[in-house]
Write a protein that holds these residues in place. Structure first.
Motif, PDB file in Angstrom:
ATOM      1  N   GLU A 252       0.821  -1.208   0.000  1.00 27.67           N
ATOM      2  CA  GLU A 252       0.000   0.000   0.000  1.00 27.67           C
ATOM      3  C   GLU A 252       0.858   1.262   0.000  1.00 27.67           C
ATOM      4  O   GLU A 252       0.603   2.195  -0.759  1.00 27.67           O
ATOM      5  CB  GLU A 252      -0.933  -0.013   1.213  1.00 27.67           C
ATOM      6  N   GLU A 253       1.860   1.301   0.858  1.00 28.44           N
ATOM      7  CA  GLU A 253       2.740   2.473   0.955  1.00 28.44           C
ATOM      8  C   GLU A 253       4.183   1.993   1.115  1.00 28.44           C
ATOM      9  O   GLU A 253       4.708   1.920   2.228  1.00 28.44           O
ATOM     10  CB  GLU A 253       2.347   3.348   2.140  1.00 28.44           C
ATOM     11  N   PRO A 254       4.839   1.662   0.014  1.00 26.54           N
ATOM     12  CA  PRO A 254       6.166   1.023   0.098  1.00 26.54           C
ATOM     13  C   PRO A 254       7.246   1.882   0.734  1.00 26.54           C
ATOM     14  O   PRO A 254       8.232   1.349   1.248  1.00 26.54           O
ATOM     15  CB  PRO A 254       6.499   0.725  -1.368  1.00 26.54           C
ATOM     16  N   LEU A 255       7.079   3.214   0.721  1.00 20.16           N
ATOM     17  CA  LEU A 255       8.113   4.091   1.261  1.00 20.16           C
ATOM     18  C   LEU A 255       7.758   4.657   2.629  1.00 20.16           C
ATOM     19  O   LEU A 255       8.466   5.526   3.137  1.00 20.16           O
ATOM     20  CB  LEU A 255       8.370   5.251   0.279  1.00 20.16           C
ATOM     21  N   SER A 256       6.710   4.173   3.239  1.00 26.00           N
ATOM     22  CA  SER A 256       6.267   4.763   4.501  1.00 26.00           C
ATOM     23  C   SER A 256       7.179   4.366   5.650  1.00 26.00           C
ATOM     24  O   SER A 256       7.624   3.215   5.744  1.00 26.00           O
ATOM     25  CB  SER A 256       4.834   4.340   4.811  1.00 26.00           C
ATOM     26  N   PRO A 257       7.465   5.311   6.556  1.00 27.61           N
ATOM     27  CA  PRO A 257       8.235   4.972   7.757  1.00 27.61           C
ATOM     28  C   PRO A 257       7.564   3.885   8.591  1.00 27.61           C
ATOM     29  O   PRO A 257       8.253   3.116   9.276  1.00 27.61           O
ATOM     30  CB  PRO A 257       8.294   6.305   8.518  1.00 27.61           C
ATOM     31  N   ALA A 258       6.234   3.807   8.524  1.00 27.07           N
ATOM     32  CA  ALA A 258       5.529   2.768   9.277  1.00 27.07           C
ATOM     33  C   ALA A 258       5.910   1.382   8.762  1.00 27.07           C
ATOM     34  O   ALA A 258       6.134   0.452   9.554  1.00 27.07           O
ATOM     35  CB  ALA A 258       4.017   2.978   9.169  1.00 27.07           C
ATOM     36  N   ALA A 259       5.991   1.242   7.436  1.00 29.19           N
ATOM     37  CA  ALA A 259       6.422  -0.037   6.854  1.00 29.19           C
ATOM     38  C   ALA A 259       7.864  -0.334   7.248  1.00 29.19           C
ATOM     39  O   ALA A 259       8.216  -1.463   7.604  1.00 29.19           O
ATOM     40  CB  ALA A 259       6.270  -0.002   5.341  1.00 29.19           C
ATOM     41  N   GLY A 260       8.710   0.704   7.198  1.00 24.79           N
ATOM     42  CA  GLY A 260      10.109   0.518   7.560  1.00 24.79           C
ATOM     43  C   GLY A 260      10.278   0.112   9.008  1.00 24.79           C
ATOM     44  O   GLY A 260      11.121  -0.734   9.342  1.00 24.79           O
ATOM     45  N   LEU A 261       9.473   0.702   9.891  1.00 25.36           N
ATOM     46  CA  LEU A 261       9.550   0.365  11.308  1.00 25.36           C
ATOM     47  C   LEU A 261       9.208  -1.102  11.538  1.00 25.36           C
ATOM     48  O   LEU A 261       9.878  -1.802  12.305  1.00 25.36           O
ATOM     49  CB  LEU A 261       8.599   1.260  12.107  1.00 25.36           C
TER      50      LEU A 261
END
Length: 703
Positions: free
Chosen positions: A646-655
């Motif tokens: 959904e959001e590949p660059l989101s900090p939430a995904a990175g976290l």
């Protein structure tokens, strides 16, 4: 490919530079850069200022390890025992990994030869450590007492005990001696296999020069012309990278045929090497109470047994077969249309060439146009931007101290987080040169570990590729396949750099075989997503952002022959399992066996006289474990869908990716990490083993 020491057993199952070897000054150099007039040793290790420094490197590692071994009986607490064991492993594996990296990349023959000698000597010592009953007894004591400060320490004790027993320490003296002999023989055969590939890649001469397209002539060696100003022909070395270019771009079928046959028949000497390797591994597994090397190699993995692996592969083969057959027919029909031969047979050297044509025409792709949007430096900037977006960390260029680097084109980066400081260091060795490891790989030089409550030993890793061009060259542009490979290896590097384990035994990629490739496969997805590519993919001359339509065409082309590519990986995995599976009583023909498997699971012919497996290095590094790539593809597909799509660059995904996955290295059970990150639908448990869910991957591929 990952060349971390997770690919080994026992004390060489992990590594990190011990303070007594790398020294505080070495660590300071890596952390803070050069001082006026300072000179370093190779990779920042003071002891490696000269090639002969490898001798001292080995001697100091052995001396320090013996000191720790002698202290072991006096240690009482489980935590002390495990900590000392990790430091021994850390000490010897610093030498192992530095030597392995050096002998694969250093252009100076003296360094390579000294690294080879160091590798042999330290591996001999490692065999002594792995059969040391003082150490084994200490580990048994630690595991039995169960007085562990953390779950990681408890897992560490169990892992060490399993590693010891994989080395045969629990066997009678006669069997243990034979296990040691076999392990030494396997190490030497593995080295011989790899060296043969580098030394004897095969070659063909092509006349006239016009039979080679202009776009790949720069990677060929011209044969001196008789007339000034004219190239008479080309001498083509059929190493994997050059052979790939020939098969993809050369219209002349005879040139492709010659290159394919020579490239897939070299080095011939490895036919004997692989037979001896199979025999040695099989004898080893029998002594260890297993029916085959596949059983011996998989019992500690997620799969846990060759039966589970085989069932997984056959199931996937059946799912993919119908669409792969359709793709085969499409390629064959295109060849017949192009050549006018209505009954033309599709040969192995036709596949890459005609699939390229079909992809380009169907999806309006010009590979030179695609490459124009991927100057290498912009691709590296894109990776830096990706890491910044996901993890809030920044890569900085670090000046190389004289003596630290092994080649002028090498670049050093520091990964730094605003709240955590330096996270680790990354060397980039990206350009092709003679004598260098021929593929693309991630190498661990030093792993991470907690030294105290305030101090963490930072990991040092390297990415090795073989791109055309020279550093800073405007002509250094990647095709999309090379971009995907760069992202894949970068995934391995991030696994090493972002893990924060107490013990280097579990640092980064030091995980079980069939989990190790998951981060690398996950990061491949970023190379295909327009939302990511538009942040860095710009035309080398105009600066225009890559068109979304072009990216959509790339994705459509990828799907066009996805079943064929997946089928190829399945066949490779089945071959790997068969070669190291239960052995017949009499001599067997491995070439015929491979041919039979290919016929059973695909429509493709086998060219008589070829034996591509003699330079399939995964048989050495991933023996009986090549299926792990397919496990990783399935796991990565599920993670991408659940966390990143959904959001590949989101900090939430990175976290989520960092805190629930990369941070833990091998310190937690892989199945637990996967379920916490992507949900329990990511895998299924059966017969004591773990099987990935294939539905998301099959959905992606329209299977």
């Amino acid at each position: 490919m990952d060349f971390s020491s997770a690919m080994r057993r026992g004390f060489s199952a992990s590594k990190c530079a011990c303070r007594s070897l790398s020294s505080q000054s070495s660590s300071a150099i890596h952390a803070h850069g050069s001082t006026a007039g300072a000179r370093s040793g190779l990779y920042g290790f003071e002891v490696l200022k000269t090639a002969k420094g490898f001798r001292r490197f080995v001697d100091e590692a052995i001396e320090r390890s013996q000191e720790l071994v002698s202290r072991m009986p006096q240690l009482r607490a489980s935590e002390e025992i495990i900590g000392a064991m990790d430091e021994i492993s850390n000490t010897v594996c610093t030498v192992v990994d530095s030597a392995e990296f050096c002998r694969n990349t250093h252009p100076d023959r003296e360094f390579v030869e000294e690294a080879n000698l160091a590798s042999i000597k330290i591996n001999e010592y490692i065999h002594c450590l792995n059969t040391n009953h003082i150490l084994y007894s200490a580990v048994l004591k630690a595991e039995k007492e169960c007085a562990f400060p953390t779950k990681e320490a408890e897992r560490m004790a169990h892992s060490l005990r399993v590693d010891f027993e994989k080395g045969g320490i629990h066997l009678c003296p006669r069997k243990l001696e034979r296990v040691n002999q076999l392990n030494s023989e396997i190490a030497l055969l593995s080295r011989e296999f790899s060296e043969n590939i580098m030394r004897y890649p095969g070659s063909v001469d092509v006349f006239p020069a016009t039979r080679i397209p202009n776009n790949i002539q720069h990677i060929m060696k011209p044969i001196l012309p008789r007339e000034k100003g004219k190239t008479k022909g080309f001498h083509i070395t059929t190493d994997p990278a050059t052979l790939s270019s020939i098969l993809k771009w050369v219209p002349d079928p005879e040139v492709r045929r010659q290159a394919y046959i020579v490239g897939n028949s070299a080095p011939h000497a490895n036919l004997d090497v692989i037979e001896r390797l199979i025999a040695a591994r099989h004898e080893l597994s029998e002594i260890m109470g297993c029916k085959s090397y596949t059983e011996f190699a998989t019992q500690a993995n997620m799969a846990s047994s060759p039966e589970i692996v085989h069932s997984f592969l056959v199931e996937l083969s059946q799912i993919v077969r119908k669409k792969a057959d359709e793709e085969f027919m499409a390629i064959r029909n295109l060849k017949r249309h192009e050549t006018g031969e209505t009954s033309g047979v599709l040969e192995p050297w036709d596949e890459t060439y005609y699939t390229g044509i079909l992809k380009s025409r169907t999806h309006d792709l010009d590979h030179s146009v695609v490459a124009s949007y991927f100057p290498l430096q912009r691709c590296l900037d894109g990776l830096k931007s990706l890491v910044k977006s996901l993890f809030g960390a920044t890569f900085y260029d670090v000046p190389l101290i004289p003596g630290e680097s092994w080649h002028p084109s090498v670049v050093k980066l520091s990964l730094r987080h605003p709240d955590e400081g330096d996270l680790g260091f990354l060397y980039l060795d990206l350009y092709s040169r003679k004598g260098k490891y021929p593929g693309c790989a991630h190498f661990a030089i030093r792993g991470g570990r907690r030294l105290s409550a305030e101090e963490y030993q930072l990991p040092i890793v390297a990415l090795v590729c073989n791109f055309s061009g020279s550093i800073g060259s405007a002509n250094a542009r990647l095709n999309h396949g090379e971009l995907e490979t760069l992202f894949h290896e970068f995934g391995h590097a991030l696994h090493s750099l972002l893990s924060r384990t107490d013990y280097q035994h579990f640092s980064g990629t030091r995980v079980v075989f069939d989990f190790a490739e998951t981060p690398a496969n996950l990061f491949e997805y970023y190379a295909w997503d327009f939302r990511v590519l538009k942040t860095f993919a710009r035309h080398y001359s105009t600066g225009d952002v890559i068109p979304e339509k072009l990216v959509k065409s790339l994705n459509s082309a990828k799907c066009t022959f996805a079943a064929s590519e997946l089928q190829r990986q399945i066949i490779y995995s089945l071959i790997d399992q068969a070669l190291f599976g239960e052995q017949p009583s009499g001599k067997r023909d491995t070439i015929s066996m491979i041919n039979d498997l290919r016929r059973q699971h695909s429509c493709w012919n086998h060219e008589e006289g070829t034996h591509w497996h003699t330079r399939f290095t995964h048989l050495i590094n991933y023996g009986a474990g090549y299926y792990s790539y397919l496990y990783a593809k399935c796991f990565a597909s599920s993670i991408w869908k659940a966390v990143c799509r959904e959001e590949p660059l989101s900090p939430a995904a990175g976290l989520l990716i960092r805190d629930k996955f990369l941070r833990h290295g091998g310190a937690r059970e892989p199945a637990e990490l996967l379920e916490e990150l992507a949900g329990d639908q990511v895998l299924r448990r059966c017969s004591g083993g773990i099987v990935p869910d294939v539905s998301t991957l099959c959905e992606e591929m329209n299977l």
